[in-house]
Design a protein around this motif. Structure first.
Motif, PDB file in Angstrom:
ATOM      1  N   GLY A   1      -4.370  11.339   9.317  1.00 18.91           N
ATOM      2  CA  GLY A   1      -3.567  10.619   8.339  1.00 18.91           C
ATOM      3  C   GLY A   1      -2.978  11.506   7.257  1.00 18.91           C
ATOM      4  N   TYR A   2      -2.922  12.823   7.502  1.00 23.51           N
ATOM      5  CA  TYR A   2      -2.319  13.739   6.545  1.00 23.51           C
ATOM      6  C   TYR A   2      -0.796  13.767   6.721  1.00 23.51           C
ATOM      7  N   ARG A   3      -0.124  14.410   5.776  1.00 26.05           N
ATOM      8  CA  ARG A   3       1.309  14.598   5.920  1.00 26.05           C
ATOM      9  C   ARG A   3       1.577  15.448   7.156  1.00 26.05           C
ATOM     10  N   VAL A   4       2.516  14.993   7.980  1.00 26.12           N
ATOM     11  CA  VAL A   4       2.836  15.708   9.216  1.00 26.12           C
ATOM     12  C   VAL A   4       4.026  16.628   8.965  1.00 26.12           C
ATOM     13  N   ASP A   5       3.887  17.892   9.310  1.00 18.69           N
ATOM     14  CA  ASP A   5       4.959  18.862   9.103  1.00 18.69           C
ATOM     15  C   ASP A   5       6.231  18.432   9.835  1.00 18.69           C
ATOM     16  N   GLU A   6       7.369  18.507   9.163  1.00 20.74           N
ATOM     17  CA  GLU A   6       8.639  18.139   9.787  1.00 20.74           C
ATOM     18  C   GLU A   6       9.017  19.101  10.902  1.00 20.74           C
ATOM     19  N   THR A   7       8.743  20.384  10.698  1.00 24.45           N
ATOM     20  CA  THR A   7       9.054  21.402  11.707  1.00 24.45           C
ATOM     21  C   THR A   7       7.763  22.012  12.231  1.00 24.45           C
ATOM     22  N   PRO A   8       7.469  21.915  13.532  1.00 27.23           N
ATOM     23  CA  PRO A   8       6.254  22.523  14.084  1.00 27.23           C
ATOM     24  C   PRO A   8       6.203  24.016  13.769  1.00 27.23           C
ATOM     25  N   TYR A   9       5.009  24.535  13.666  1.00 30.67           N
ATOM     26  CA  TYR A   9       4.806  25.933  13.267  1.00 30.67           C
ATOM     27  C   TYR A   9       5.565  26.903  14.181  1.00 30.67           C
ATOM     28  N   ASN A  10       5.555  26.627  15.488  1.00 37.61           N
ATOM     29  CA  ASN A  10       6.203  27.559  16.408  1.00 37.61           C
ATOM     30  C   ASN A  10       7.723  27.475  16.361  1.00 37.61           C
ATOM     31  N   LYS A  11       8.258  26.463  15.648  1.00 40.26           N
ATOM     32  CA  LYS A  11       9.710  26.332  15.529  1.00 40.26           C
ATOM     33  C   LYS A  11      10.247  26.886  14.208  1.00 40.26           C
ATOM     34  N   LEU A  12       9.347  27.286  13.327  1.00 36.53           N
ATOM     35  CA  LEU A  12       9.786  27.888  12.076  1.00 36.53           C
ATOM     36  C   LEU A  12      10.563  29.172  12.365  1.00 36.53           C
ATOM     37  N   LYS A  13      11.557  29.461  11.570  1.00 35.00           N
ATOM     38  CA  LYS A  13      12.465  30.569  11.869  1.00 35.00           C
ATOM     39  C   LYS A  13      11.738  31.890  12.054  1.00 35.00           C
ATOM     40  N   PHE A  14      10.815  32.202  11.148  1.00 35.45           N
ATOM     41  CA  PHE A  14      10.157  33.507  11.242  1.00 35.45           C
ATOM     42  C   PHE A  14       9.273  33.608  12.474  1.00 35.45           C
ATOM     43  N   ASN A  15       8.737  32.474  12.927  1.00 35.39           N
ATOM     44  CA  ASN A  15       7.907  32.496  14.131  1.00 35.39           C
ATOM     45  C   ASN A  15       8.747  32.579  15.390  1.00 35.39           C
ATOM     46  N   LYS A  16       9.903  31.919  15.404  1.00 40.05           N
ATOM     47  CA  LYS A  16      10.781  31.990  16.562  1.00 40.05           C
ATOM     48  C   LYS A  16      11.267  33.416  16.779  1.00 40.05           C
ATOM     49  N   GLU A  17      11.595  34.086  15.675  1.00 39.85           N
ATOM     50  CA  GLU A  17      12.045  35.465  15.797  1.00 39.85           C
ATOM     51  C   GLU A  17      10.912  36.375  16.246  1.00 39.85           C
ATOM     52  N   GLU A  18       9.713  36.104  15.688  1.00 42.19           N
ATOM     53  CA  GLU A  18       8.556  36.942  16.001  1.00 42.19           C
ATOM     54  C   GLU A  18       8.124  36.785  17.450  1.00 42.19           C
ATOM     55  N   ASN A  19       8.312  35.567  17.994  1.00 44.44           N
ATOM     56  CA  ASN A  19       7.772  35.260  19.311  1.00 44.44           C
ATOM     57  C   ASN A  19       8.863  35.190  20.366  1.00 44.44           C
TER      58      ASN A  19
END
Length: 307
Positions: free
Chosen positions: A58-76
């Motif tokens: 029941g916590y706030r759900v992140d709008e953008t999944p962690y793996n879709k964040l810009k810095f992670n997409k570039e890193e991965n």
């Protein structure tokens, strides 16, 4: 790269690559004030688990999944080149394994199917990679051969050379075998384990209910529904995080009925997850007990801390 899924009870569930810096230094929590739910080198699994548990608690759900964040997409995102015949990597063979390890979880599509970088596919790639004929600073594998590896092993079965990851190094033998109903491993690889506890060696009788354990009944239920034939360990792992989250939420609410239901659901998922990895839940329990049986430590804030 290891990703940590952490929980600050009553506050949030998040992901970080550096617990001390992110949770302790930046957010101001001490080590005993948060729990590590999951640690993995697969960014996709940890990202899906985060969203699932945020909803479950029941916590706030992140709008953008962690793996879709810009810095992670570039890193991965390794800049590979895909043709009908080959997948070419932007580095020489001598540097390839490190590049692959830095891009765990990355997927790409070919005419022969979708491929994923994980510890099993890395082993295959490193055994079959070739230096490019046109540029010695590049390397490649044949897509059709890679797809055959997936067809045979689904890239998640326990393969020779990876048994340590499954805590089965001493239990593997190409001569000994344990026969179980259902196809949990590819032809020629089926259940080649020995020296398991006796209770883990028995055949699963699908007709005589009088001698079935509750684990046997769970396996029969799952097998009849095609879970072992078409299931995937990754989805079962995510299902487990969901069930754990629901159990935790029931505990926080003090709902005894839902707590019991949640614990039971976790056991069911764990039983099926073990089967999809080619090992019995009984053997996993036996290995775990052997490890903890002589462990010493003390209780700290409601949690047993080993010495």
């Amino acid at each position: 790269m290891t990703y940590f899924l952490y929980h600050i009870p009553g506050k949030k569930i998040g992901i970080t690559k550096d617990l001390k810096k992110r949770v302790e230094e930046q957010q101001g929590y001490q080590a005993h004030e948060y729990d590590i739910i999951l640690s993995t080198d697969d960014i996709n699994i940890v990202s899906e688990a985060e969203i699932s548990l945020q909803r479950a608690f029941g916590y706030r759900v992140d709008e953008t999944p962690y793996n879709k964040l810009k810095f992670n997409k570039e890193e991965n995102n390794m800049n590979i080149n895909v043709t009908e015949a080959t997948t070419t990597f932007p580095c020489p063979v001598r540097k390839l394994k490190g590049q692959l390890m830095d891009n765990l979880g990355m997927t790409w599509k070919t005419d022969h199917g979708k491929f994923t970088i994980n510890r099993y596919s890395i082993d295959w790639i490193m055994k079959n990679v070739q230096t490019s004929k046109y540029n010695v600073e590049r390397s490649y594998v044949y897509n059709k051969a890679f797809s055959r590896f997936y067809d045979n092993h689904q890239s998640h079965d326990i393969l020779g050379g990876n048994l340590e990851d499954a805590h089965m190094r001493d239990q593997y033998s190409s001569n000994g075998h344990v026969t179980r109903t259902g196809g949990l491993a590819p032809t020629g690889m089926q259940e080649r384990y020995c020296d398991e506890p006796e209770f883990a060696k028995r055949k699963y009788n699908t007709t005589d209910h009088s001698h079935k354990s509750q684990f046997d009944l769970i396996r029969q239920w799952a097998e009849e529904r095609g879970l072992y034939e078409k299931g995937d360990p990754k989805t079962q792992a995510l299902k487990l995080t969901e069930e754990v989250g629901e159990t935790c939420r029931a505990i926080l609410k003090g709902n005894d009925e839902d707590i019991i239901d949640g614990i039971g659901d976790c056991v069911v998922v764990l039983t099926n997850l073990a089967e999809l990895q080619g090992v019995s839940i009984e053997h996993c329990i036996d290995m775990a007990y052997a490890e903890i049986s002589n462990r010493t430590g003390k209780m700290v804030n409601g949690t047993f801390k080993k010495d």
